[in-house]
Design a protein around this motif. Sequence first.
Motif, short mmCIF file in Angstrom:
data_model
loop_
_atom_site.label_atom_id
_atom_site.label_comp_id
_atom_site.label_asym_id
_atom_site.label_seq_id
_atom_site.Cartn_x
_atom_site.Cartn_y
_atom_site.Cartn_z
N PRO A 1 -36.74 -36.67 5.47
CA PRO A 1 -35.75 -35.69 5.02
C PRO A 1 -36.09 -35.14 3.64
O PRO A 1 -36.45 -35.90 2.73
N ILE A 2 -35.97 -33.83 3.49
CA ILE A 2 -36.17 -33.16 2.19
C ILE A 2 -34.84 -32.53 1.81
O ILE A 2 -34.33 -31.65 2.52
N ILE A 3 -34.28 -32.97 0.70
CA ILE A 3 -33.00 -32.44 0.20
C ILE A 3 -33.28 -31.60 -1.03
O ILE A 3 -33.86 -32.09 -2.00
N ALA B 1 -30.72 -42.52 2.89
CA ALA B 1 -31.74 -43.56 2.79
C ALA B 1 -31.30 -44.87 3.43
O ALA B 1 -32.13 -45.73 3.74
N LYS B 2 -30.00 -45.04 3.64
CA LYS B 2 -29.50 -46.25 4.29
C LYS B 2 -29.57 -46.16 5.82
O LYS B 2 -29.38 -47.15 6.51
N GLN B 3 -29.82 -44.96 6.31
CA GLN B 3 -29.93 -44.78 7.76
C GLN B 3 -31.29 -45.26 8.25
O GLN B 3 -32.24 -45.37 7.46
N PRO B 4 -31.43 -45.55 9.54
CA PRO B 4 -32.73 -45.99 10.07
C PRO B 4 -33.78 -44.88 9.93
O PRO B 4 -33.59 -43.79 10.48
N PRO B 5 -34.88 -45.13 9.21
CA PRO B 5 -35.87 -44.08 8.92
C PRO B 5 -36.47 -43.43 10.16
O PRO B 5 -36.70 -42.22 10.18
N LEU B 6 -36.73 -44.23 11.20
CA LEU B 6 -37.33 -43.65 12.40
C LEU B 6 -36.35 -42.72 13.12
O LEU B 6 -36.75 -41.70 13.68
N SER B 7 -35.08 -43.06 13.09
CA SER B 7 -34.06 -42.18 13.68
C SER B 7 -34.02 -40.85 12.92
O SER B 7 -34.00 -39.78 13.54
N LEU B 8 -34.01 -40.92 11.60
CA LEU B 8 -34.01 -39.69 10.80
C LEU B 8 -35.23 -38.85 11.12
O LEU B 8 -35.15 -37.62 11.27
N ARG B 9 -36.37 -39.49 11.21
CA ARG B 9 -37.64 -38.80 11.46
C ARG B 9 -37.61 -38.06 12.81
O ARG B 9 -37.98 -36.88 12.89
N GLU C 1 -38.03 -51.74 16.09
CA GLU C 1 -37.26 -52.88 15.60
C GLU C 1 -35.90 -52.43 15.08
O GLU C 1 -34.91 -53.16 15.18
N ASP C 2 -35.86 -51.22 14.51
CA ASP C 2 -34.59 -50.71 13.96
C ASP C 2 -33.53 -50.54 15.05
O ASP C 2 -32.34 -50.77 14.82
N ASP D 1 -29.82 -53.89 8.65
CA ASP D 1 -30.85 -53.86 7.62
C ASP D 1 -32.09 -53.23 8.24
O ASP D 1 -32.84 -53.86 8.97
N TYR D 2 -32.30 -51.94 7.96
CA TYR D 2 -33.37 -51.19 8.60
C TYR D 2 -34.65 -51.22 7.77
O TYR D 2 -34.61 -51.17 6.53
N HIS D 3 -35.78 -51.26 8.45
CA HIS D 3 -37.08 -51.31 7.77
C HIS D 3 -38.03 -50.21 8.23
O HIS D 3 -39.20 -50.20 7.82
#
Length: 258
Positions: A97-99, A198-206, A238-239, A254-256
């Motif tokens: 994500p770019i804000i 940033a607290k969201q699961p990174p792969l989902s955001l991606r 894993e997320d 706790d997402y990684h």
Amino acid sequence: MSGLEYIESSVVDNLAVIELNRPRQLNSLNRKMVSEIVEAMEEYDRDNHVRVIVLTGKGRAFSAGADIDEMTNDNPISLELLNQFADWDRLALIKKPIIGAVNGFVFGGGFELALCCDLLITAGGTEFAFPEVGLGVMPGAGGTQRLTKLVGRTKALEWLWTGERISAEMALAHGIINKIVVPELLMEETMKFAAKLAKQPPLSLRLIKDSVNKAVDYPLYEGMQYERKNFYLLFGSEDQKEGMNAFIEKRKPDYHGK
């Protein structure tokens, strides 16, 4: 990140901040500056510690546009050989994500850069415009395309043909920006929102970003097939297991990003 001439960059917790750093020139964009922005974005996109990228500008303007002095003596052949917009194309490949946190003037190339962000948080009093028509040219880094996809053909033509300024309120009404905040709180509010993402699961955001970008150009059926494959893909992460187990166990996940 060292050796930067026209931008500053830093990482706060897991948020990367890129600041345009030509405040005396109202952050006008020269080619080297664009190259530095793109390279910083790509480095943070590869950095597993970074979850969200924030783009902003130092001083009283996000960016008043391209550096006109740099382009005055260009001709079609020199521009073709230079291929300067190849750097701009790389911005569309950033997966995280770019804000954008924008204020003051967001004109020309600065407006095009802002439109490369996924979401825009804007200080009250900010103005947007594509004034290129007044110089006998037109946007060349995606402005006509991205603006039209956001606001539709007729409004885009009006603003591109006249070069008129667009108020923050008008930009919000037409879906160009996400939120208006008081100028003093621009970075605080932007960082707060970025931290929430940033607290969201990174792969989902991606993969959400990937799917939404396809929705802009794909017909509905093809877009839904693309979305479905990304949906399936997340079940190999894993997320996904962590998120669903945390829901069942009534605890915070706790997402990684794995």
